[in-house]
Design a protein around this motif. Structure first.
Motif, PDB file in Angstrom:
ATOM      1  N   ILE A 210       0.842  -1.201   0.000  1.00 21.44           N
ATOM      2  CA  ILE A 210       0.000   0.000   0.000  1.00 21.44           C
ATOM      3  C   ILE A 210       0.874   1.248   0.000  1.00 21.44           C
ATOM      4  O   ILE A 210       0.609   2.221  -0.713  1.00 21.44           O
ATOM      5  CB  ILE A 210      -0.942  -0.009   1.210  1.00 21.44           C
ATOM      6  N   ALA A 211       1.937   1.221   0.816  1.00 21.97           N
ATOM      7  CA  ALA A 211       2.810   2.390   0.943  1.00 21.97           C
ATOM      8  C   ALA A 211       3.521   2.722  -0.362  1.00 21.97           C
ATOM      9  O   ALA A 211       3.942   3.860  -0.574  1.00 21.97           O
ATOM     10  CB  ALA A 211       3.836   2.151   2.051  1.00 21.97           C
ATOM     11  N   ALA A 212       3.647   1.740  -1.252  1.00 25.00           N
ATOM     12  CA  ALA A 212       4.328   1.967  -2.526  1.00 25.00           C
ATOM     13  C   ALA A 212       3.441   2.672  -3.549  1.00 25.00           C
ATOM     14  O   ALA A 212       3.928   3.125  -4.581  1.00 25.00           O
ATOM     15  CB  ALA A 212       4.817   0.642  -3.101  1.00 25.00           C
ATOM     16  N   LYS A 213       2.140   2.765  -3.264  1.00 21.14           N
ATOM     17  CA  LYS A 213       1.216   3.411  -4.192  1.00 21.14           C
ATOM     18  C   LYS A 213       1.226   4.927  -4.003  1.00 21.14           C
ATOM     19  O   LYS A 213       1.785   5.453  -3.037  1.00 21.14           O
ATOM     20  CB  LYS A 213      -0.199   2.874  -3.985  1.00 21.14           C
ATOM     21  N   SER A 214       0.594   5.620  -4.938  1.00 20.77           N
ATOM     22  CA  SER A 214       0.465   7.073  -4.814  1.00 20.77           C
ATOM     23  C   SER A 214      -0.284   7.412  -3.535  1.00 20.77           C
ATOM     24  O   SER A 214      -1.427   6.969  -3.343  1.00 20.77           O
ATOM     25  CB  SER A 214      -0.312   7.638  -6.002  1.00 20.77           C
ATOM     26  N   PRO A 215       0.314   8.198  -2.623  1.00 17.13           N
ATOM     27  CA  PRO A 215      -0.397   8.546  -1.390  1.00 17.13           C
ATOM     28  C   PRO A 215      -1.653   9.379  -1.647  1.00 17.13           C
ATOM     29  O   PRO A 215      -2.627   9.280  -0.896  1.00 17.13           O
ATOM     30  CB  PRO A 215       0.647   9.329  -0.578  1.00 17.13           C
ATOM     31  N   LEU A 216      -1.649  10.167  -2.724  1.00 13.86           N
ATOM     32  CA  LEU A 216      -2.859  10.919  -3.066  1.00 13.86           C
ATOM     33  C   LEU A 216      -3.969   9.986  -3.537  1.00 13.86           C
ATOM     34  O   LEU A 216      -5.145  10.182  -3.209  1.00 13.86           O
ATOM     35  CB  LEU A 216      -2.550  11.951  -4.148  1.00 13.86           C
ATOM     36  N   ALA A 217      -3.596   8.963  -4.310  1.00 12.60           N
ATOM     37  CA  ALA A 217      -4.589   8.002  -4.788  1.00 12.60           C
ATOM     38  C   ALA A 217      -5.149   7.176  -3.629  1.00 12.60           C
ATOM     39  O   ALA A 217      -6.353   6.898  -3.578  1.00 12.60           O
ATOM     40  CB  ALA A 217      -3.977   7.095  -5.845  1.00 12.60           C
ATOM     41  N   ILE A 218      -4.287   6.776  -2.710  1.00 14.49           N
ATOM     42  CA  ILE A 218      -4.739   6.038  -1.530  1.00 14.49           C
ATOM     43  C   ILE A 218      -5.662   6.907  -0.681  1.00 14.49           C
ATOM     44  O   ILE A 218      -6.719   6.472  -0.219  1.00 14.49           O
ATOM     45  CB  ILE A 218      -3.539   5.551  -0.693  1.00 14.49           C
ATOM     46  N   ARG A 219      -5.271   8.159  -0.499  1.00 15.26           N
ATOM     47  CA  ARG A 219      -6.087   9.106   0.268  1.00 15.26           C
ATOM     48  C   ARG A 219      -7.474   9.248  -0.356  1.00 15.26           C
ATOM     49  O   ARG A 219      -8.495   9.179   0.323  1.00 15.26           O
ATOM     50  CB  ARG A 219      -5.380  10.472   0.310  1.00 15.26           C
ATOM     51  N   GLY A 220      -7.515   9.441  -1.675  1.00 13.93           N
ATOM     52  CA  GLY A 220      -8.793   9.588  -2.355  1.00 13.93           C
ATOM     53  C   GLY A 220      -9.637   8.327  -2.277  1.00 13.93           C
ATOM     54  O   GLY A 220     -10.852   8.381  -2.078  1.00 13.93           O
ATOM     55  N   ALA A 246      -9.727  17.694  -9.345  1.00 12.98           N
ATOM     56  CA  ALA A 246      -8.449  18.231  -8.855  1.00 12.98           C
ATOM     57  C   ALA A 246      -7.353  17.177  -8.884  1.00 12.98           C
ATOM     58  O   ALA A 246      -6.249  17.412  -9.399  1.00 12.98           O
ATOM     59  CB  ALA A 246      -8.620  18.762  -7.436  1.00 12.98           C
ATOM     60  N   MET A 247      -7.632  15.992  -8.370  1.00 21.08           N
ATOM     61  CA  MET A 247      -6.578  15.009  -8.141  1.00 21.08           C
ATOM     62  C   MET A 247      -6.008  14.412  -9.421  1.00 21.08           C
ATOM     63  O   MET A 247      -4.859  13.961  -9.444  1.00 21.08           O
ATOM     64  CB  MET A 247      -7.091  13.898  -7.220  1.00 21.08           C
ATOM     65  N   LEU A 248      -6.777  14.396 -10.502  1.00 20.02           N
ATOM     66  CA  LEU A 248      -6.240  13.864 -11.762  1.00 20.02           C
ATOM     67  C   LEU A 248      -5.213  14.793 -12.386  1.00 20.02           C
ATOM     68  O   LEU A 248      -4.571  14.441 -13.374  1.00 20.02           O
ATOM     69  CB  LEU A 248      -7.379  13.579 -12.749  1.00 20.02           C
TER      70      LEU A 248
END
Length: 270
Positions: A210-220, A246-248
């Motif tokens: 999980i930590a290796a993924k985009s933190p913004l994508a995980i947050r969203g 916004a996030m894209l």
């Protein structure tokens, strides 16, 4: 390593390992625990270098739930006036709820690694986590019914969305124990690991993925899952459209696409 009265917290790379640390008392939740949980998960939430949190218990158990001495002290503080007692009790319950709301509302995914006892208040805790894993001997029980009370810190509100209404009612009305394999069968946990060592190793591996993924994508993703839990499909679709407007535009999308095209691991900023 940060040591609190009831908790140990260690940051391992991008993972915050939060350990309930009262092994001599089966990791029961004393008065300090409830305040420290809010403090620790505020730290997890606002620390950009932390991307995932893991909760486990030191010693032989995850947690035996709320410390009964704490309940006895609360009972001893009652006064003659019923209205004032009710106001005090309500305020105390809301304070306890805030400890697990901090877990539920944390921007980062939170994973529970359960072994031994996980009863009473510990069920409230794991119900607020994103995922749960356990050992075969993990002992789950909504024990409040045997104490002559209804669970009041989140179990009855969150658990039906995890295991279904009927089985939740059975467990809440009877207080009967559920062990590892049944917990997996009813969806309370994602997976059962052979022993405590394998559990921690397995959960940490999932946390690293999980930590290796985009933190913004995980947050969203976590935000949308939480929002959709309490809203209609139409509300959820409208929210994700607004969020991703916004996030894209984030650099993370470009990094992820470039990594996919080059077949190399992506490296995302905190």
């Amino acid at each position: 390593m940060r040591e609190y009265q009831s908790l140990l917290v260690e940051q391992q790379g991008a993972i915050a390992h939060v350990m309930i640390n009262r092994p001599a008392k089966a990791n029961s939740m004393d008065e300090a625990f409830w305040t420290e949980m809010v403090e620790v998960f505020d730290w997890v939430d606002r620390t950009d270098s932390v991307r995932v949190a893991v909760i486990s218990g030191v010693g032989r158990n995850f947690s035996a739930g709320i410390d009964l001495q704490m309940l006895a002290q609360a009972a001893g503080s009652m006064v003659a006036d019923i209205g004032r007692n009710a106001e005090r009790i309500r305020r105390n319950i809301l304070k306890l709820q805030s400890a697990f709301n901090a877990v539920d509302e944390c921007r980062k995914p939170v994973i529970a690694a359960v072994h031994g006892y996980c009863i009473g208040g510990a069920i409230d805790l794991i119900s607020a986590c994103d995922m749960r894993y356990c050992t075969p001997d993990a002992h789950f029980s909504i024990k409040e019914i045997d104490m002559g009370m209804a669970a009041d810190v989140g179990t009855l509100q969150r658990l039906p969305r995890l295991i279904g209404d009927g089985i939740m009612r059975e467990l809440a009305y009877t207080g009967r124990p559920v062990y590892g394999e049944e917990a997996a069968r009813i969806g309370l946990v994602n997976q059962v690991f052979a022993d405590h060592g394998a559990l921690l190793e397995g959960v940490m591996d999932i946390a690293r993925q999980i930590a290796a993924k985009s933190p913004l994508a995980i947050r969203g993703t976590k935000e949308m899952i939480r929002y959709s839990r309490d809203h209609s499909v139409a509300d959820g679709l409208n929210y994700i459209a607004t969020w991703n407007a916004a996030m894209l535009q984030s650099e993370d999308l470009k990094v992820a696409v470039a990594a996919h095209m080059s077949k190399k691991p992506a490296e995302f900023a905190d």
